[in-house]
Design an enzyme around this catalytic site. Structure first.
Site, PDB file in Angstrom:
ATOM      1  N   SER A   1     -30.108  50.594  74.757  1.00 28.10           N
ATOM      2  CA  SER A   1     -30.009  49.476  75.696  1.00 28.10           C
ATOM      3  C   SER A   1     -31.083  49.511  76.773  1.00 28.10           C
ATOM      4  O   SER A   1     -31.360  48.494  77.404  1.00 28.10           O
ATOM      5  CB  SER A   1     -28.624  49.454  76.354  1.00 28.10           C
ATOM      6  OG  SER A   1     -28.461  50.556  77.223  1.00 28.10           O
TER       7      SER A   1
ATOM      8  N   LYS B   1     -28.058  52.060  83.238  1.00 27.16           N
ATOM      9  CA  LYS B   1     -28.495  50.667  83.316  1.00 27.16           C
ATOM     10  C   LYS B   1     -29.400  50.493  84.545  1.00 27.16           C
ATOM     11  O   LYS B   1     -29.516  51.378  85.380  1.00 27.16           O
ATOM     12  CB  LYS B   1     -27.290  49.712  83.450  1.00 27.16           C
ATOM     13  CG  LYS B   1     -26.248  49.836  82.354  1.00 27.16           C
ATOM     14  CD  LYS B   1     -26.740  49.367  80.998  1.00 27.16           C
ATOM     15  CE  LYS B   1     -25.635  49.509  79.944  1.00 27.16           C
ATOM     16  NZ  LYS B   1     -26.116  49.191  78.589  1.00 27.16           N
TER      17      LYS B   1
END
Length: 274
Positions: free
Chosen positions: A50, A91
């Site tokens: 990701s 993230k």
């Protein structure tokens, strides 16, 4: 005579002192750098893609232990949140409490409070176009929370996947565990700063002590090697040609030439040393 033996047989008292001091300082820097790093940083393995291309799947990262209040826009953080599965996740923070974050403007960029943000770390999507999100959204982040996106905006399961939950996909600052400073393996070094967020209020974070720690460890290693090598090198450089222990003086002959009378005697007009 004794001074010559000292110079030839060893590297002298001053050399020994300097060599020992160099090794001691090197050990302090080397071990101190590792100890400081163990206190300041926590290693993590990134299990998903990701955050590609910034952080590849399987990469080993070093994350500085910080308080959630220190987080700024653009930071890559490690966090845990029960609504996200309670396992550590990595993230990028794109908005903080009070911000309105939306996507996308005419150029496919993310906007924060109406200001477009350039994100050069994003890679093209399936159609070859670089856009900040494969889906449109607009969220006002609650105070004390953070809105998080992966750098692979087409595959990342991030705040956009949790917008129907409390906080509209954002997570509390208290859920932040650490801020990623560097990729240790593969050895890519410090992450590039997210300068696209620099003009927004609060600016961006400065890197942690990773560079100073790395420099201390490298300098310590060099000093240890130099200090440990000084003695052998000094002995090698001061060793007499022909080896030691022969007991001969320079210019001394061998065999019959040592005074048995062989060879010519000084002539009548020649003087000899007395």
């Amino acid at each position: 005579m004794s001074g010559n033996r000292k110079a030839v047989g060893g590297h002298g008292r001053l050399g020994s002192v300097l060599s020992g001091l160099t090794v001691a300082v090197g050990c302090v820097l080397f071990l101190g750098g590792f100890a400081w790093g163990a206190l300041a940083y926590q290693p993590y393995t990134v299990p998903s893609d990701s955050m590609t291309p910034t952080i590849a799947v399987g990469s080993r990262v070093l994350a500085e232990r910080i308080d959630g209040d220190e987080v700024r826009r653009g930071d890559v953080v490690v966090f845990t949140d029960a609504l996200w599965g309670s396992s550590p996740m990595v993230k990028r923070v794109v908005a903080v409490g009070g911000d309105t974050v939306a996507c996308c403007d005419r150029d496919g960029r993310l906007t924060v409070n109406g200001e477009a943000v350039d994100e050069p770390y994003l890679r093209p999507g399936p159609g070859g176009e670089v856009v900040a999100s494969g889906r449109e959204f607009s969220v006002t982040v609650p105070e004390g929370n953070l809105f998080l996106l992966g750098d692979d905006r087409y595959t990342s399961l991030d705040s956009r996947s949790h917008m129907e939950e409390a906080g509209q996909g954002s997570v509390p600052r208290s859920s932040i565990v650490a801020r990623v400073d560097a990729v240790a393996w593969p050895a890519e070094g410090l992450l590039k700063p997210a300068t696209g967020f620099a003009a927004l209020p609060g600016g961006i974070s400065t890197p942690g002590p990773f560079t100073a720690l790395f420099a201390a460890i490298v300098a310590g290693s060099v000093l240890i090697l130099v200090g440990a090598a000084y003695g052998p090198v000094a002995r090698l450089l001061t060793r007499r040609p022909g080896g030691t222990g022969s007991g001969k003086r320079p210019g001394q002959g061998s065999g019959a030439g040592s005074g048995t009378g062989s060879g010519p005697r000084p002539g009548a007009g020649e003087k000899v040393g007395t």
